[in-house]
Design a protein around this motif. Structure first.
Motif, PDB file in Angstrom:
ATOM      1  N   THR A 235      -1.352  -5.510   0.921  1.00  0.00           N
ATOM      2  CA  THR A 235      -0.119  -4.524   1.325  1.00  0.00           C
ATOM      3  C   THR A 235      -0.024  -3.336   0.390  1.00  0.00           C
ATOM      4  OG1 THR A 235       1.350  -6.058   0.320  1.00  0.00           O
ATOM      5  CG2 THR A 235       1.148  -6.275   2.354  1.00  0.00           C
ATOM      6  N   HIS A 236      -0.378  -3.482  -0.899  1.00  0.00           N
ATOM      7  CA  HIS A 236      -0.650  -2.250  -1.799  1.00  0.00           C
ATOM      8  C   HIS A 236      -1.623  -1.365  -1.254  1.00  0.00           C
ATOM      9  CE1 HIS A 236      -1.148   0.193  -5.457  1.00  0.00           C
ATOM     10  NE2 HIS A 236      -2.092  -0.356  -5.395  1.00  0.00           N
ATOM     11  N   THR A 237      -2.664  -1.870  -0.973  1.00  0.00           N
ATOM     12  CA  THR A 237      -3.906  -1.108  -0.672  1.00  0.00           C
ATOM     13  C   THR A 237      -3.540  -0.231   0.514  1.00  0.00           C
ATOM     14  OG1 THR A 237      -5.473  -2.729  -1.829  1.00  0.00           O
ATOM     15  CG2 THR A 237      -6.212  -1.192  -0.075  1.00  0.00           C
ATOM     16  N   ILE A 238      -3.034  -0.877   1.413  1.00  0.00           N
ATOM     17  CA  ILE A 238      -2.639  -0.220   2.806  1.00  0.00           C
ATOM     18  C   ILE A 238      -1.676   0.964   2.685  1.00  0.00           C
ATOM     19  CG2 ILE A 238      -1.337  -0.505   5.060  1.00  0.00           C
ATOM     20  CD1 ILE A 238      -2.592  -3.319   5.176  1.00  0.00           C
ATOM     21  N   GLU A 239      -0.748   0.716   1.561  1.00  0.00           N
ATOM     22  CA  GLU A 239       0.327   1.800   1.275  1.00  0.00           C
ATOM     23  C   GLU A 239      -0.474   2.856   0.402  1.00  0.00           C
ATOM     24  OE1 GLU A 239       2.771  -0.813  -0.767  1.00  0.00           O
ATOM     25  OE2 GLU A 239       4.172  -1.264   0.970  1.00  0.00           O
ATOM     26  N   VAL A 240      -1.266   2.677  -0.392  1.00  0.00           N
ATOM     27  CA  VAL A 240      -2.033   3.570  -0.992  1.00  0.00           C
ATOM     28  C   VAL A 240      -2.871   4.538  -0.004  1.00  0.00           C
ATOM     29  CG1 VAL A 240      -3.880   3.921  -2.444  1.00  0.00           C
ATOM     30  CG2 VAL A 240      -2.417   2.127  -3.259  1.00  0.00           C
ATOM     31  N   SER A 241      -3.447   3.743   0.881  1.00  0.00           N
ATOM     32  CA  SER A 241      -4.266   4.560   2.026  1.00  0.00           C
ATOM     33  C   SER A 241      -3.491   5.289   2.748  1.00  0.00           C
ATOM     34  CB  SER A 241      -5.136   3.547   2.748  1.00  0.00           C
ATOM     35  OG  SER A 241      -4.123   2.865   3.676  1.00  0.00           O
ATOM     36  N   GLN A 242      -2.319   5.172   3.170  1.00  0.00           N
ATOM     37  CA  GLN A 242      -1.404   5.951   3.865  1.00  0.00           C
ATOM     38  C   GLN A 242      -1.085   7.298   3.080  1.00  0.00           C
ATOM     39  OE1 GLN A 242       2.338   6.464   3.185  1.00  0.00           O
ATOM     40  NE2 GLN A 242       2.076   8.279   4.506  1.00  0.00           N
ATOM     41  N   ILE A 243      -0.706   7.035   1.763  1.00  0.00           N
ATOM     42  CA  ILE A 243      -0.470   8.249   0.972  1.00  0.00           C
ATOM     43  C   ILE A 243      -1.569   9.134   0.565  1.00  0.00           C
ATOM     44  CG2 ILE A 243       0.419   8.875  -1.573  1.00  0.00           C
ATOM     45  CD1 ILE A 243       2.144   6.062  -1.616  1.00  0.00           C
ATOM     46  N   ALA A 244      -2.773   8.466   0.435  1.00  0.00           N
ATOM     47  CA  ALA A 244      -4.056   9.276   0.232  1.00  0.00           C
ATOM     48  C   ALA A 244      -4.381   9.911   1.613  1.00  0.00           C
ATOM     49  CB  ALA A 244      -5.200   8.255   0.017  1.00  0.00           C
TER      50      ALA A 244
END
Length: 405
Positions: free
Chosen positions: A74-83
């Protein structure tokens, strides 16, 4: 100057990475008629076994402590959205930024940084263990899905972003810098360099820089959220935390009767928004000042262009200090992480002494007698475990296994 694509059209600045001018893959492949190289990379990462395992790997809290806490996935998905949002604001390649973001944690062990500490200590005689270098090993070697090659055969620019998203690893004389200045380059990166030169002395693309700072933004805001949910911190403690305190006062002023769980969400969304907007403004100013005309100019400009303002960098550092003092180093979390380190140490020791006990696909024949080879193979196997599988294996192999609660 902005160029456009045909299919999957995105506006793209002159200083962006052009997917149609990629340096290619280690093993050449025909172009896709429907996807750019970086779209293919993103898809390969999402479909990888290592990506799926992130679902049961610790972010801060052990996976079974509660369904609402972040996992590595879930952290990775959130990072990808911000990126992606940051990349879009700079009109650079969103797909490359997303691919780097989605891959950035693939090399993490079970139990987060506690697991990494345990494996690094155990592997110190054999070259150490580093999660960023392990990520490179995962995508270039350890994933075994394709008939022609090991790994995912990602494009050069994606590999560059994975390795260098936090900045250069060497100076131009080839001397390790930063975190690697004393110990030298970690094994996985050092071993891969003869196959593809990832230009370790230069900065990464703006797309990779966007993924790196997106990681900071995501875990700062969301670890506050998880810390509040876990009861490790109280809302009142945020009053003296820069940015968070202002957000708390603003929400209470606007919505005096709001339930606490909604207050928490309102604080988190404000933190993310303000940090993202600060990065967008600062990065735009840096790009205007440096005036890069190509991705080469970005790599060789001698500085990170996608970053916080000086004021926001101080605020972000203060948030990190607050989280370290009140969440990451909290007594219960520390106890659990110490026990988790012991679990991984036990597993490593068991398989190092009995490598034939590992699954068939992890056997390695005649090289087994070479201790560095054996140690690296065991570390690769243990690092790839989920929290859940590591605990199940420990219970199967040992008389006593900590509950990690």
């Amino acid at each position: 100057m902005i160029a456009t694509l045909g299919f999957g059209a995105q506006p793209r600045a002159a200083y962006a990475v052009d997917p149609f001018k990629s340096r290619g893959r280690l093993f050449s492949e025909d172009d896709s008629p429907t996807r750019t190289p970086f779209q293919r990379d993103r898809d390969r990462i999402i479909h990888s076994s290592a990506f799926r395992r992130l679902k049961h790997k610790t972010q801060v809290f052990i996976y079974h402590e509660g369904d609402l806490y972040r996992t590595r996935l879930t952290h990775t998905i959130e990072v990808s959205q911000i990126a992606r949002s940051l990349a879009r604001s700079m009109t650079v390649d969103e797909d490359l930024a997303e691919a780097v973001a989605l891959a950035h944690d693939l090399g993490h062990t079970p139990f987060g940084h506690a697991g990494e500490r345990a494996l690094h200590d155990l592997m110190e005689p054999y070259g150490g263990f580093d999660h960023n270098a392990q990520c490179l090993r995962v995508v270039t070697s350890l994933e075994r899905r394709y008939a022609r090659y090991d790994g995912l055969n990602l494009a050069w620019e994606t590999l560059e972003g994975i390795v260098k998203h936090n900045g250069p690893l060497e100076d131009y004389d080839g001397n390790p810098v930063g975190a690697y200045a004393e110990a030298g380059l970690p094994f996985g990166i050092r071993a891969y360099q003869p196959y593809q030169d990832l230009m370790l002395g230069s900065h990464a693309s703006l797309e990779a820089q966007a993924a790196a700072i997106a990681d900071d933004i995501a875990y700062n805001a969301h670890d506050i959220d998880d810390g509040l949910r876990a009861g490790l911190i109280k809302l009142e403690q945020l009053e003296d935390v820069p940015l968070a305190g202002n957000a708390l006062r603003q929400v209470r002023s606007l919505y005096p009767d709001l339930e606490e769980f909604r207050i928490v969400h309102e604080i988190v969304r404000r933190l993310i928004t303000q940090m993202v907007e600060d990065v967008i403004r600062t990065s735009a100013g840096n790009i205007e000042r440096v005036k890069p005309e190509s991705v080469h100019d970005v790599r060789e400009c001698g500085e990170t262009l996608v970053c916080f303002s000086e004021e926001m960098a101080k605020i972000e550092a203060a948030i990190k200090r607050f989280l370290f003092e009140n969440v990451y180093r909290e007594a219960k979390v520390t106890r659990i992480m110490n026990e988790a380190e012991q679990v991984l140490s036990d597993l490593f020791g068991y398989y190092f002494e009995r490598p034939s006990e590992m699954p068939d696909e992890w056997q390695f024949g005649d090289d087994e007698g070479l201790l560095p080879v054996r140690a690296r193979r065991v570390a690769d196997y243990v690092a790839g475990m989920t929290d859940r599988f590591a605990l199940l294996e420990h219970r199967r192999l040992f008389d006593v296994t900590p509950e990690l609660r």
